[in-house]
Write a protein that holds these residues in place. Structure first.
Motif, PDB file in Angstrom:
ATOM      1  N   UNK A  99       3.772   1.599  15.253  1.00 41.67           N
ATOM      2  CA  UNK A  99       2.663   1.588  14.308  1.00 41.67           C
ATOM      3  C   UNK A  99       2.437   0.156  13.816  1.00 41.67           C
ATOM      4  N   UNK A 100       1.232  -0.368  13.969  1.00 45.13           N
ATOM      5  CA  UNK A 100       0.949  -1.766  13.626  1.00 45.13           C
ATOM      6  C   UNK A 100       0.017  -1.868  12.428  1.00 45.13           C
ATOM      7  N   UNK A 101       0.318  -1.137  11.372  1.00 43.77           N
ATOM      8  CA  UNK A 101      -0.475  -1.237  10.160  1.00 43.77           C
ATOM      9  C   UNK A 101      -0.306  -2.614   9.547  1.00 43.77           C
ATOM     10  N   UNK A 138       2.859  -6.158   6.237  1.00 43.45           N
ATOM     11  CA  UNK A 138       3.053  -5.204   7.327  1.00 43.45           C
ATOM     12  C   UNK A 138       4.356  -4.441   7.099  1.00 43.45           C
ATOM     13  N   UNK A 139       4.788  -3.689   8.094  1.00 38.50           N
ATOM     14  CA  UNK A 139       5.990  -2.866   7.945  1.00 38.50           C
ATOM     15  C   UNK A 139       7.263  -3.694   7.807  1.00 38.50           C
ATOM     16  N   UNK A 140       7.185  -5.004   8.072  1.00 35.77           N
ATOM     17  CA  UNK A 140       8.360  -5.877   7.974  1.00 35.77           C
ATOM     18  C   UNK A 140       8.474  -6.575   6.628  1.00 35.77           C
ATOM     19  N   UNK A 188      -7.766  -1.645  -4.657  1.00 33.27           N
ATOM     20  CA  UNK A 188      -7.757  -0.250  -4.205  1.00 33.27           C
ATOM     21  C   UNK A 188      -7.247  -0.134  -2.768  1.00 33.27           C
ATOM     22  N   UNK A 189      -7.720  -1.027  -1.909  1.00 37.74           N
ATOM     23  CA  UNK A 189      -7.261  -1.032  -0.521  1.00 37.74           C
ATOM     24  C   UNK A 189      -5.759  -1.322  -0.453  1.00 37.74           C
ATOM     25  N   UNK A 190      -5.297  -2.255  -1.282  1.00 35.39           N
ATOM     26  CA  UNK A 190      -3.875  -2.610  -1.307  1.00 35.39           C
ATOM     27  C   UNK A 190      -3.024  -1.443  -1.806  1.00 35.39           C
ATOM     28  N   UNK A 191      -3.478  -0.751  -2.856  1.00 34.91           N
ATOM     29  CA  UNK A 191      -2.751   0.430  -3.362  1.00 34.91           C
ATOM     30  C   UNK A 191      -2.625   1.484  -2.262  1.00 34.91           C
ATOM     31  N   UNK A 192      -3.737   1.758  -1.584  1.00 30.78           N
ATOM     32  CA  UNK A 192      -3.721   2.745  -0.493  1.00 30.78           C
ATOM     33  C   UNK A 192      -2.790   2.304   0.626  1.00 30.78           C
ATOM     34  N   UNK A 193      -2.844   1.028   0.971  1.00 30.87           N
ATOM     35  CA  UNK A 193      -1.984   0.516   2.034  1.00 30.87           C
ATOM     36  C   UNK A 193      -0.518   0.709   1.681  1.00 30.87           C
ATOM     37  N   UNK A 194      -0.133   0.360   0.451  1.00 31.11           N
ATOM     38  CA  UNK A 194       1.262   0.505   0.039  1.00 31.11           C
ATOM     39  C   UNK A 194       1.699   1.973   0.057  1.00 31.11           C
ATOM     40  N   UNK A 195       0.811   2.882  -0.363  1.00 31.97           N
ATOM     41  CA  UNK A 195       1.132   4.308  -0.319  1.00 31.97           C
ATOM     42  C   UNK A 195       1.318   4.792   1.113  1.00 31.97           C
ATOM     43  N   UNK A 196       0.434   4.363   2.024  1.00 31.88           N
ATOM     44  CA  UNK A 196       0.550   4.757   3.427  1.00 31.88           C
ATOM     45  C   UNK A 196       1.766   4.154   4.089  1.00 31.88           C
TER      46      UNK A 196
END
Length: 160
Positions: free
Chosen positions: A3-5, A69-71, A148-156
């Motif tokens: 997964x490359x979020x 990212x995930x790292x 808002x985008x950052x909050x969603x990203x951290x939750x995902x």
């Protein structure tokens, strides 16, 4: 398949009042030269016109870049930082988006050392930021215009 979020954000100083102030300084310098040209030396002329131009060029090149990212989390304030400052997730105790006071907590904008244990801040405008608390209890705040985008990203990211 991996997964490359990734969350990325680039910010610049775009406040109208800042550009108005920089322009006013330059216009004032040119006006003073025209009015008092017989009193200006070549060095004074060069400094009075070139310095505001150089400051405007500096502000045009300034940018705050954030990559998550995930790292981990990477941030840089170009051109003062050529390479990114990297915070791996394993060194982060907590990361969340919060409202803050740039002047009250950090004394302004840019790369700032906060007062009374608020830590380091990277910001260019606004009052929303990613608060990072490291395992060693040091704090880093990275300003964002995409809260808002950052909050969603951290939750995902927690679900990854």
């Amino acid at each position: 398949m991996e997964n490359k979020l990734e969350f990325t954000e680039k910010q610049r100083f775009t406040q109208w009042w800042l550009w108005l102030l920089l322009s006013a300084v330059m216009i004032y310098a040119i006006y003073n030269y025209i009015e008092d040209r017989q009193y200006f030396s070549t060095l004074e002329l060069t400094l009075s016109i070139a310095l505001p131009i150089l400051i405007i060029i500096l502000f045009l090149s300034l940018r705050l870049e954030t990559k998550i990212d995930e790292h981990g989390i990477s941030v840089r304030f170009f051109p003062f930082q050529i390479t990114f400052r990297y915070y791996p997730w394993k060194n982060i105790k907590k990361a969340y988006v919060r409202k803050y006071s740039p002047l009250g907590e950090y004394g302004g904008w840019g790369i700032r050392l906060g007062l009374f244990g608020t830590g380091k801040a990277y910001n260019v405008k606004g009052n929303q930021g990613l608060q990072i608390i490291l395992n060693n209890e040091k704090k880093v705040l990275i300003g964002t215009q995409k809260q808002n985008e950052l909050k969603s990203y951290l939750e995902n990211l927690k679900k990854v």
